[in-house]
Design a protein around this motif. Structure first.
Motif, PDB file in Angstrom:
ATOM      1  N   LEU A   3       6.528  33.226  31.461  1.00  0.00           N
ATOM      2  CA  LEU A   3       5.185  32.993  31.965  1.00  0.00           C
ATOM      3  C   LEU A   3       5.184  32.909  33.493  1.00  0.00           C
ATOM      4  N   LEU A   4       6.174  32.231  34.060  1.00  0.00           N
ATOM      5  CA  LEU A   4       6.269  32.158  35.520  1.00  0.00           C
ATOM      6  C   LEU A   4       6.502  33.530  36.126  1.00  0.00           C
ATOM      7  N   LYS A   5       7.326  34.343  35.478  1.00  0.00           N
ATOM      8  CA  LYS A   5       7.589  35.689  35.990  1.00  0.00           C
ATOM      9  C   LYS A   5       6.335  36.550  35.938  1.00  0.00           C
ATOM     10  N   LYS A   6       5.478  36.327  34.949  1.00  0.00           N
ATOM     11  CA  LYS A   6       4.235  37.089  34.864  1.00  0.00           C
ATOM     12  C   LYS A   6       3.200  36.600  35.874  1.00  0.00           C
ATOM     13  N   ILE A  10       5.986  38.267  42.613  1.00  0.00           N
ATOM     14  CA  ILE A  10       6.561  38.425  43.956  1.00  0.00           C
ATOM     15  C   ILE A  10       7.645  37.387  44.197  1.00  0.00           C
ATOM     16  N   SER A  11       7.482  36.202  43.659  1.00  0.00           N
ATOM     17  CA  SER A  11       8.449  35.123  43.878  1.00  0.00           C
ATOM     18  C   SER A  11       9.809  35.450  43.274  1.00  0.00           C
ATOM     19  N   PHE A  12       9.832  36.186  42.198  1.00  0.00           N
ATOM     20  CA  PHE A  12      11.101  36.486  41.543  1.00  0.00           C
ATOM     21  C   PHE A  12      11.771  37.732  42.102  1.00  0.00           C
ATOM     22  N   LYS A  13      11.154  38.398  43.072  1.00  0.00           N
ATOM     23  CA  LYS A  13      11.794  39.520  43.748  1.00  0.00           C
ATOM     24  C   LYS A  13      12.552  39.062  44.983  1.00  0.00           C
ATOM     25  N   CYS A  14      12.510  37.772  45.291  1.00  0.00           N
ATOM     26  CA  CYS A  14      13.140  37.207  46.485  1.00  0.00           C
ATOM     27  C   CYS A  14      14.536  36.679  46.168  1.00  0.00           C
ATOM     28  N   VAL A  15      15.279  37.354  45.339  1.00  0.00           N
ATOM     29  CA  VAL A  15      16.506  36.774  44.810  1.00  0.00           C
ATOM     30  C   VAL A  15      17.698  36.957  45.739  1.00  0.00           C
ATOM     31  N   ASN A  16      17.881  38.112  46.313  1.00  0.00           N
ATOM     32  CA  ASN A  16      19.161  38.419  46.951  1.00  0.00           C
ATOM     33  C   ASN A  16      19.216  38.190  48.451  1.00  0.00           C
ATOM     34  N   GLU A  17      18.201  38.562  49.176  1.00  0.00           N
ATOM     35  CA  GLU A  17      18.299  38.573  50.632  1.00  0.00           C
ATOM     36  C   GLU A  17      17.198  37.722  51.265  1.00  0.00           C
ATOM     37  N   VAL A  18      17.481  37.274  52.466  1.00  0.00           N
ATOM     38  CA  VAL A  18      16.511  36.483  53.205  1.00  0.00           C
ATOM     39  C   VAL A  18      15.307  37.351  53.574  1.00  0.00           C
ATOM     40  N   THR A  66       0.632  28.359  47.437  1.00  0.00           N
ATOM     41  CA  THR A  66       1.645  27.335  47.674  1.00  0.00           C
ATOM     42  C   THR A  66       2.711  27.358  46.580  1.00  0.00           C
ATOM     43  N   ALA A  67       2.280  27.448  45.331  1.00  0.00           N
ATOM     44  CA  ALA A  67       3.238  27.498  44.223  1.00  0.00           C
ATOM     45  C   ALA A  67       4.095  28.752  44.306  1.00  0.00           C
ATOM     46  N   GLY A  68       3.507  29.875  44.672  1.00  0.00           N
ATOM     47  CA  GLY A  68       4.267  31.114  44.794  1.00  0.00           C
ATOM     48  C   GLY A  68       5.352  31.029  45.858  1.00  0.00           C
ATOM     49  N   ILE A  69       5.021  30.443  46.988  1.00  0.00           N
ATOM     50  CA  ILE A  69       6.005  30.293  48.058  1.00  0.00           C
ATOM     51  C   ILE A  69       7.109  29.327  47.636  1.00  0.00           C
ATOM     52  N   VAL A  70       6.740  28.208  47.031  1.00  0.00           N
ATOM     53  CA  VAL A  70       7.739  27.225  46.594  1.00  0.00           C
ATOM     54  C   VAL A  70       8.658  27.830  45.528  1.00  0.00           C
ATOM     55  N   ILE A  71       8.090  28.544  44.568  1.00  0.00           N
ATOM     56  CA  ILE A  71       8.910  29.168  43.525  1.00  0.00           C
ATOM     57  C   ILE A  71       9.828  30.220  44.127  1.00  0.00           C
ATOM     58  N   VAL A  79      17.847  27.359  42.397  1.00  0.00           N
ATOM     59  CA  VAL A  79      17.438  26.156  41.659  1.00  0.00           C
ATOM     60  C   VAL A  79      16.781  26.579  40.359  1.00  0.00           C
ATOM     61  N   ILE A  80      15.991  27.644  40.419  1.00  0.00           N
ATOM     62  CA  ILE A  80      15.396  28.243  39.228  1.00  0.00           C
ATOM     63  C   ILE A  80      16.184  29.502  38.909  1.00  0.00           C
ATOM     64  N   LYS A  81      16.744  29.551  37.725  1.00  0.00           N
ATOM     65  CA  LYS A  81      17.516  30.717  37.309  1.00  0.00           C
ATOM     66  C   LYS A  81      16.573  31.763  36.762  1.00  0.00           C
ATOM     67  N   GLU A  82      16.939  33.022  36.939  1.00  0.00           N
ATOM     68  CA  GLU A  82      16.102  34.106  36.423  1.00  0.00           C
ATOM     69  C   GLU A  82      16.172  34.181  34.948  1.00  0.00           C
TER      70      GLU A  82
END
Length: 82
Positions: A3-6, A10-18, A66-71, A79-82
């Protein structure tokens, strides 16, 4: 987690690089500015019910961004695993 990924793709595409994290934050910030501008321009119409609805939409937009940036930051810090 699905549900969070849906809700926040955009938040879950920020995994690898700054750079991906910064781009995600910029996308959320631009969405907030554009959404707030649209709500403000629509709010110039003096209708009481419309004003209440627009204030609620503005608050929801603030919470979503705000939630999107925090996630996004939490996913980047693992902290949150994919």
């Amino acid at each position: 987690m699905d549900l969070l990924k849906k809700l926040f793709p955009i938040s879950f595409k920020c995994v690898n690089e700054v750079s991906n994290l910064v781009i995600g934050i910029i996308i959320y910030a631009v969405a907030l500015v554009i959404g707030s501008a649209i709500i403000a321009l629509t709010g110039l119409i003096n209708l009481p019910l419309l004003g209440v609805i627009l204030k609620l939409l503005g608050g929801l937009l603030d919470i979503y961004v705000t939630a999107g940036i925090v996630i996004g930051v939490l996913v980047y810090c693992n902290v949150i695993k994919e």
